[in-house]
Design a protein around this motif. Structure first.
Motif, PDB file in Angstrom:
ATOM      1  N   LEU A 106       0.825  -1.220   0.000  1.00 43.79           N
ATOM      2  CA  LEU A 106       0.000   0.000   0.000  1.00 43.79           C
ATOM      3  C   LEU A 106       0.855   1.265   0.000  1.00 43.79           C
ATOM      4  N   GLU A 107       2.077   1.154   0.524  1.00 45.33           N
ATOM      5  CA  GLU A 107       2.980   2.325   0.494  1.00 45.33           C
ATOM      6  C   GLU A 107       3.264   2.719  -0.951  1.00 45.33           C
ATOM      7  N   ILE A 108       3.430   1.709  -1.793  1.00 49.70           N
ATOM      8  CA  ILE A 108       3.721   1.993  -3.207  1.00 49.70           C
ATOM      9  C   ILE A 108       2.450   2.446  -3.917  1.00 49.70           C
ATOM     10  N   GLU A 109       1.354   1.747  -3.620  1.00 50.77           N
ATOM     11  CA  GLU A 109       0.088   2.096  -4.279  1.00 50.77           C
ATOM     12  C   GLU A 109      -0.289   3.551  -3.997  1.00 50.77           C
ATOM     13  N   MET A 110      -0.200   3.953  -2.728  1.00 49.08           N
ATOM     14  CA  MET A 110      -0.529   5.342  -2.387  1.00 49.08           C
ATOM     15  C   MET A 110       0.499   6.288  -3.016  1.00 49.08           C
ATOM     16  N   GLY A 111       1.759   5.900  -2.977  1.00 48.46           N
ATOM     17  CA  GLY A 111       2.814   6.751  -3.549  1.00 48.46           C
ATOM     18  C   GLY A 111       2.576   7.026  -5.018  1.00 48.46           C
ATOM     19  N   GLU A 112       2.180   5.993  -5.749  1.00 45.30           N
ATOM     20  CA  GLU A 112       1.930   6.180  -7.184  1.00 45.30           C
ATOM     21  C   GLU A 112       0.729   7.104  -7.405  1.00 45.30           C
ATOM     22  N   LYS A 113      -0.280   6.944  -6.575  1.00 41.50           N
ATOM     23  CA  LYS A 113      -1.477   7.796  -6.686  1.00 41.50           C
ATOM     24  C   LYS A 113      -1.112   9.260  -6.403  1.00 41.50           C
ATOM     25  N   ILE A 114      -0.303   9.445  -5.367  1.00 41.43           N
ATOM     26  CA  ILE A 114       0.092  10.817  -5.011  1.00 41.43           C
ATOM     27  C   ILE A 114       0.909  11.439  -6.144  1.00 41.43           C
ATOM     28  N   ARG A 115       1.817  10.681  -6.696  1.00 44.93           N
ATOM     29  CA  ARG A 115       2.648  11.229  -7.796  1.00 44.93           C
ATOM     30  C   ARG A 115       1.809  11.581  -9.000  1.00 44.93           C
ATOM     31  N   GLN A 116       0.764  10.781  -9.234  1.00 42.80           N
ATOM     32  CA  GLN A 116      -0.125  11.064 -10.371  1.00 42.80           C
ATOM     33  C   GLN A 116      -0.889  12.379 -10.141  1.00 42.80           C
ATOM     34  N   LEU A 117      -1.358  12.581  -8.907  1.00 43.56           N
ATOM     35  CA  LEU A 117      -2.166  13.774  -8.620  1.00 43.56           C
ATOM     36  C   LEU A 117      -1.306  15.013  -8.335  1.00 43.56           C
ATOM     37  N   TYR A 118      -0.102  14.786  -7.796  1.00 36.62           N
ATOM     38  CA  TYR A 118       0.807  15.894  -7.423  1.00 36.62           C
ATOM     39  C   TYR A 118       2.152  15.650  -8.115  1.00 36.62           C
ATOM     40  N   PRO A 119       2.260  15.993  -9.412  1.00 36.01           N
ATOM     41  CA  PRO A 119       3.488  15.664 -10.142  1.00 36.01           C
ATOM     42  C   PRO A 119       4.763  16.257  -9.523  1.00 36.01           C
ATOM     43  N   SER A 120       4.632  17.304  -8.712  1.00 35.28           N
ATOM     44  CA  SER A 120       5.838  17.866  -8.071  1.00 35.28           C
ATOM     45  C   SER A 120       6.398  16.911  -7.016  1.00 35.28           C
ATOM     46  N   MET A 121       5.579  15.961  -6.560  1.00 40.25           N
ATOM     47  CA  MET A 121       6.030  15.046  -5.500  1.00 40.25           C
ATOM     48  C   MET A 121       6.638  13.793  -6.149  1.00 40.25           C
ATOM     49  N   GLU A 122       7.861  13.949  -6.612  1.00 38.17           N
ATOM     50  CA  GLU A 122       8.504  12.866  -7.366  1.00 38.17           C
ATOM     51  C   GLU A 122       8.795  11.661  -6.474  1.00 38.17           C
ATOM     52  N   MET A 123       9.149  11.938  -5.219  1.00 39.13           N
ATOM     53  CA  MET A 123       9.323  10.864  -4.230  1.00 39.13           C
ATOM     54  C   MET A 123       8.607  11.297  -2.964  1.00 39.13           C
ATOM     55  N   ILE A 124       8.263  10.323  -2.127  1.00 40.15           N
ATOM     56  CA  ILE A 124       7.549  10.680  -0.897  1.00 40.15           C
ATOM     57  C   ILE A 124       8.078   9.904   0.312  1.00 40.15           C
ATOM     58  N   ARG A 125       7.746  10.400   1.481  1.00 37.17           N
ATOM     59  CA  ARG A 125       7.897   9.676   2.743  1.00 37.17           C
ATOM     60  C   ARG A 125       6.606   9.874   3.540  1.00 37.17           C
ATOM     61  N   TYR A 126       6.235   8.861   4.308  1.00 41.05           N
ATOM     62  CA  TYR A 126       5.029   8.953   5.145  1.00 41.05           C
ATOM     63  C   TYR A 126       5.387   9.348   6.573  1.00 41.05           C
ATOM     64  N   THR A 127       4.486  10.112   7.179  1.00 39.99           N
ATOM     65  CA  THR A 127       4.601  10.433   8.603  1.00 39.99           C
ATOM     66  C   THR A 127       3.240  10.158   9.253  1.00 39.99           C
ATOM     67  N   ASN A 128       3.114  10.512  10.528  1.00 41.69           N
ATOM     68  CA  ASN A 128       1.865  10.219  11.249  1.00 41.69           C
ATOM     69  C   ASN A 128       0.964  11.422  11.449  1.00 41.69           C
ATOM     70  N   SER A 129       1.389  12.578  11.001  1.00 44.88           N
ATOM     71  CA  SER A 129       0.571  13.780  11.183  1.00 44.88           C
ATOM     72  C   SER A 129       1.109  14.876  10.268  1.00 44.88           C
ATOM     73  N   GLY A 130       0.306  15.920  10.149  1.00 40.27           N
ATOM     74  CA  GLY A 130       0.757  17.083   9.387  1.00 40.27           C
ATOM     75  C   GLY A 130       1.957  17.738  10.050  1.00 40.27           C
ATOM     76  N   THR A 131       1.936  17.753  11.368  1.00 43.23           N
ATOM     77  CA  THR A 131       3.054  18.350  12.117  1.00 43.23           C
ATOM     78  C   THR A 131       4.366  17.644  11.783  1.00 43.23           C
ATOM     79  N   GLU A 132       4.329  16.334  11.835  1.00 44.16           N
ATOM     80  CA  GLU A 132       5.555  15.587  11.518  1.00 44.16           C
ATOM     81  C   GLU A 132       5.971  15.796  10.063  1.00 44.16           C
ATOM     82  N   ALA A 133       4.990  15.981   9.194  1.00 45.67           N
ATOM     83  CA  ALA A 133       5.324  16.171   7.774  1.00 45.67           C
ATOM     84  C   ALA A 133       6.072  17.490   7.569  1.00 45.67           C
TER      85      ALA A 133
END
Ligand SMILES: Cc1ncc(COP(=O)(O)O)c(C=O)c1O
Length: 460
Positions: A106-133
């Motif tokens: 699911l990390e990859i599945e969500m990552g691909e979806k995010i990249r499709q919707l937000y092309p500026s986000m070429e790579m991502i990392r997950y956190t647990n809150s907006g604050t941590e992000a």
């Protein structure tokens, strides 16, 4: 305009919510102020909810409310959406666990979806809150540029830690000149170091912002900003275009904090509406489907700094004498990329892909209806906002462009209005913005407008 009946509206509120009152008193013995997030507190005491369904919340006194707070915007499908319940159940049943503690699909599945919707986000990392992000995005900016300060805009919120909890809601008397605001700490216990190390900028004032940045360019690693201040005051397009240009010229990274605006301004967030490519983006709220999450994404060469090497494991004592750890940007978290939450988030996006236009059209309908009711009573006000978020600002000003404009609004009248609305079953925390969801339909909008009409009759 004079504000009458405050005590009447609040007295009625207290009459309708006696169980909330006694619950709040008990809660105060356990948690300071009876709350576990200060934002949830308001006078005389907050309503204690016990059930949610679709667009509705039900309190412990049995009152029903149409919910426009929606957990500060997180619930864009309303409460307990059956498809989210199903997605969570499926994930747990299919995977046999809540948490792997390893990379998973699911990390990859969500990552691909995010990249499709937000092309500026070429790579991502997950956190647990907006604050941590935002915390991680800022560390990435320091690592990438080697510079020690950051800049933020007056009135913008990025989480509760020392580096950014500055000049979010400062008293204007302490906030310095409008075109070069002072950095004002918003909490007891903050390290004064950050008042010097976080530069505060004037939103929607390109000339003054460019001047400050030019003077301090050698120190500033990044600007972090809410593209829509507080989720409702939009950046002007020329301001955004100018800011992107000058940050590139001065080698300052641009971080869009889209924790509020992500998915709420459009599936691709504010950056798709403004057609701006930030260097880094932070997401949260809606993308968790009601569960805690954050995502940081951006340019590959910035994100790559956090890729571990064979000698960079901070927790491997056999490596303590090696230098590798210091060459890698540390990022960790037991729950990062939580499978259940990503399943809820993916299901949320899927529903929004079909239903987001409905949310926008209901938002427009409600905004127009409220404006008309105020106009009928001759009260100057504006519904300020884009997409699925807006705020009701009672003001004589033609336009609300930034924090200082907002300070001139009639907050007392707005608060009074909010209590009348609460008493008639329309829920938002007094003074908060309105966030809309797929479950708000014609019925809820017209019921809300009726309540507004009744409240305005009582007010003026
Ligand atoms: C723009 C923005 N950034 C960061 C945060 C912090 O997110 P969280 O409350 O998930 O830590 C918020 C929360 O309201 C926010 O609106």
């Amino acid at each position: 305009m004079t504000v009458g009946h405050t005590s009447h509206a609040v007295a009625e509120y207290m009459r309708r919510t006696p169980k909330s009152k006694s619950f709040s008193e008990k809660a105060k013995e356990i948690m300071p102020g009876g709350v576990t997030a200060n934002i949830k507190s308001f006078d005389p005491y907050p309503i204690i909810m016990e059930k949610g369904k679709g667009a509705y919340l039900y309190d412990i006194d049995g009152n029903e409310y149409i919910d426009y707070l929606l957990s500060y915007g997180a619930l864009m499908l309303g409460h307990g959406h059956p498809k989210i319940v199903q997605a969570i159940q499926n994930q747990i049943e299919e995977d046999g666990t809540f948490l792997f503690g390893t990379p998973h699909r699911l990390e990859i599945e969500m990552g691909e979806k995010i990249r499709q919707l937000y092309p500026s986000m070429e790579m991502i990392r997950y956190t647990n809150s907006g604050t941590e992000a935002t915390l991680l995005a800022i560390r990435m900016a320091h690592a990438y540029t080697g510079k020690r300060k950051i800049a933020k805009f007056e009135g913008h919120y990025h989480g509760g830690y020392d580096q950014v909890l500055l000049s979010v809601n400062p008293p204007v008397s302490a906030a310095g000149p409008a075109d070069e605001p002072r950095s004002v700490a918003e909490s007891k216990g903050m390290d004064p170091y950050y008042e010097d190390h976080t530069v505060v900028l004037p939103f929607n004032n390109l000339e003054a912002t460019a001047d400050i940045l030019t003077r301090k360019k050698d120190d500033i690693a990044a600007i972090i900003m809410e593209p829509i201040q507080g989720g409702f005051i939009p950046a002007e397009q020329s301001f955004m275009d100018g800011l992107r240009k000058i940050t590139q010229e001065l080698d300052i990274l641009l971080i869009f904090d889209e924790v509020k605006t992500g998915f709420r301004l459009g599936l691709g967030g504010a950056q798709s509406v403004y057609n701006i490519k930030p260097d880094l983006t932070t997401l949260g709220k809606v993308i968790g489907g009601g569960f805690p999450v954050g995502i940081v994404g951006g340019k590959k060469d910035i994100l790559q700094a956090s890729a571990p090497t064979s000698s960079s494991d901070v927790f491997d004592s056999s490596q303590s004498k090696k230098s590798g750890a210091k060459d890698v940007l540390f990022h960790s978290g037991t729950y990062n990329g939580h499978p259940t939450i990503l399943a809820a988030g993916l299901a949320t996006i899927k529903i929004l892909e079909d239903d987001i236009d409905h949310v926008f059209s209901m938002t427009d309908q409600l905004k127009m209806g409220i404006q008309k009711l105020f106009a009928n009573r001759g009260i100057a006000m504006q519904t300020v906002g884009l997409g699925s978020i807006f705020n009701v600002v009672i003001t004589e000003k033609d336009q609300i462009r930034h924090y200082r404009d907002l300070q001139q609004a009639d907050f007392a009248l707005r608060k009074e209005l909010d209590f009348h609305l609460l008493n008639d079953g329309i829920y938002t925390k007094p003074m908060n913005r309105y966030s809309m969801a797929t479950v708000h339909g014609e019925k809820e909008v017209s019921r809300t407008l009726e309540s507004y009409e009744k409240a305005l009759l009582k007010l003026v």
